[in-house]
Design an enzyme around this catalytic site. Structure first.
Site, mmCIF file in Angstrom:
data_model
loop_
_atom_site.group_PDB
_atom_site.id
_atom_site.type_symbol
_atom_site.label_atom_id
_atom_site.label_comp_id
_atom_site.label_asym_id
_atom_site.label_seq_id
_atom_site.Cartn_x
_atom_site.Cartn_y
_atom_site.Cartn_z
ATOM 1 N N THR A 57 10.021 42.661 -6.838
ATOM 2 C CA THR A 57 11.363 42.349 -6.318
ATOM 3 C C THR A 57 11.953 41.146 -7.054
ATOM 4 O O THR A 57 13.148 41.132 -7.378
ATOM 5 C CB THR A 57 11.265 42.019 -4.803
ATOM 6 O OG1 THR A 57 10.590 43.086 -4.171
ATOM 7 C CG2 THR A 57 12.621 41.818 -4.187
ATOM 8 N N HIS A 60 13.265 42.272 -10.273
ATOM 9 C CA HIS A 60 14.555 42.971 -10.107
ATOM 10 C C HIS A 60 15.696 41.964 -9.989
ATOM 11 O O HIS A 60 16.775 42.157 -10.546
ATOM 12 C CB HIS A 60 14.546 43.832 -8.836
ATOM 13 C CG HIS A 60 13.895 45.169 -9.033
ATOM 14 N ND1 HIS A 60 14.550 46.208 -9.640
ATOM 15 C CD2 HIS A 60 12.670 45.626 -8.707
ATOM 16 C CE1 HIS A 60 13.746 47.254 -9.679
ATOM 17 N NE2 HIS A 60 12.592 46.925 -9.126
#
Ligand code: NAD
Ligand code: ZN
Length: 359
Positions: A57, A60
């Site tokens: 995450t 990202h």
């Protein structure tokens, strides 16, 4: 009025400055910079972060992907996996003391909504995610409400404590139903698929097949207990799985790749009456043949998100401290916090297991 029990760091000041990895702009990249830490409230705890690990995450967010653009609002300190020590706490805090080693549940639930009151805090209607909606863990200090803290067992090494949060994702994906004496296909050998491999092995799965196009990660999966490793770029997954299971297919599929093709491969080889648990997150909508792969095969599908709070943390801690799973082969790289970029790059290229940042 906010009061402190003790305050060596910011006596009389509103806050103090710490170094942290911050997403500052709506564009690619992050910055290592000094930022203020907020004062603690009555039920808050100030934690000195010792180690933090990088999650996909965070990568990202760094790369400012489609998902990040929709979900993330800079400026914000990133990260949600860590271990640290309690430094100071508000007057109404009762469960921790200065020096305690703690981690935190990254899903900060409201505790009041329909889901929370029915034991589904991980899908709270007003969920706040650490490192996304609340300043995160890639920082020297962190303030969190006491209720999300997990106090670590004194036996657990710091690196193992740090990875408990993603380990919990793997626990819930594997253990939503029993896997003992069952045949299991694991799709995706990223850190979470690798934790799942160790958990399935420790839970008595009789055959564990792991599929990933990344040979570096397939090698780690062997150390975690995979019986058979397959590379979908070179091998026919359906054929190999059927060969390994007397043409039955597997009892259980665990999906950690977030890849549409892998998901369909998994559905094709589940034995009728079997189950699939899906943790992987997909870039786009996926297409599956519901009639053929689910309904007429009577497959049970489980969506998995976050972890059960805190029952999964107890299981995680016991798997690790009782020596049921040794996560050491998965922890492949260590950097200092300021070198976070090196770790993010390795993650992006898949040339690592879990990357730890020493704070
Ligand atoms: P990761 O990206 O490190 O691992 C994914 C792995 O899948 C990689 O090793 C990749 O090589 C492999 N892969 C790609 N295509 C494949 C294919 N066709 N067949 C088999 N493997 C393939 O991710 P991770 O940190 O281990 O997390 C696993 C997944 O779970 C990710 O999709 C992540 O976004 C998701 N996730 C979900 C939650 C949740 O709460 N639902 C929480 C954490 C992570
Ligand atoms: Zn809630």
């Amino acid at each position: 009025m906010v009061k402190f029990i003790s305050s060596k760091i910011n006596e009389g000041k509103r806050c103090f400055q710490v170094k942290a990895v911050v997403k500052t702009k709506r564009a690619k990249g992050m910055e290592f910079k000094e930022v203020p830490v907020p004062r603690i409230g009555l039920r808050d705890v100030l934690i000195k972060v010792k180690m933090a690990s990088i999650c996909g995450t965070d990568v990202h967010i760094r790369d400012w992907t489609r998902w990040a653009k929709q979900r993330f609002k800079p400026p914000r300190i990133v990260g949600h996996e860590f271990v640290g020590n309690v430094t100071k706490f508000g007057e109404e805090v009762t469960r921790v003391k200065v020096g305690d080693s703690v981690c935190a549940e990254s899903h900060i639930s409201c505790g009041r909504c329909y889901q929370c009151r029915n034991g589904y805090n991980e899908v709270c209607k007003d969920l706040k995610l650490l490192g996304i909606d609340h300043d995160g863990t890639l920082a020297e200090f962190l303030v969190l409400p006491e209720r999300v803290l997990w106090k670590n067992d004194s036996n657990i090494p710091d690196e193992w404590a740090t990875i408990q949060e993603p380990f919990g994702n793997a626990i819930d994906t594997v253990m939503v139903e029993d896997v003992s004496a069952k045949t299991v296909l694991i799709l995706g050998a990223g850190p979470i698929g690798l934790f799942a491999t160790g958990i399935a092995r420790a839970s008595g799965a009789s055959l564990i097949i792991v599929s990933d196009p990344n040979n570096y990660r397939l090698n780690i999966s062997k150390k975690m207990g995979a019986h058979i490793t397959l590379n979908p770029r070179r091998q026919n997954i359906t054929k190999r799985v059927l060969e390994a299971t007397n043409n039955n297919g597997v009892d259980v599929v665990l999906e950690f790749s977030g890849n549409n093709q892998a998901l369909n491969q998994g559905l094709r080889v589940i034995t009728p009456g079997g189950r699939i648990s899906i943790l992987g997150i997909y870039e786009k909508r996926v297409t599956i043949d519901l009639n053929k792969e689910i309904i007429f095969k009577k497959i049970r599908i489980y969506g998995v998100t976050g972890r059960k709070v805190f029952s999964t943390w107890y299981k995680t801690s016991r798997f690790l401290t009782a020596g049921l799973v040794d996560p050491s082969p998965i922890i492949t790289h260590r950097f200092s916090l300021k070198d976070y970029e090196k770790g993010m790059k390795l993650m992006k290229d898949g040339k690592c297991g879990k990357v730890i940042l020493n704070v």
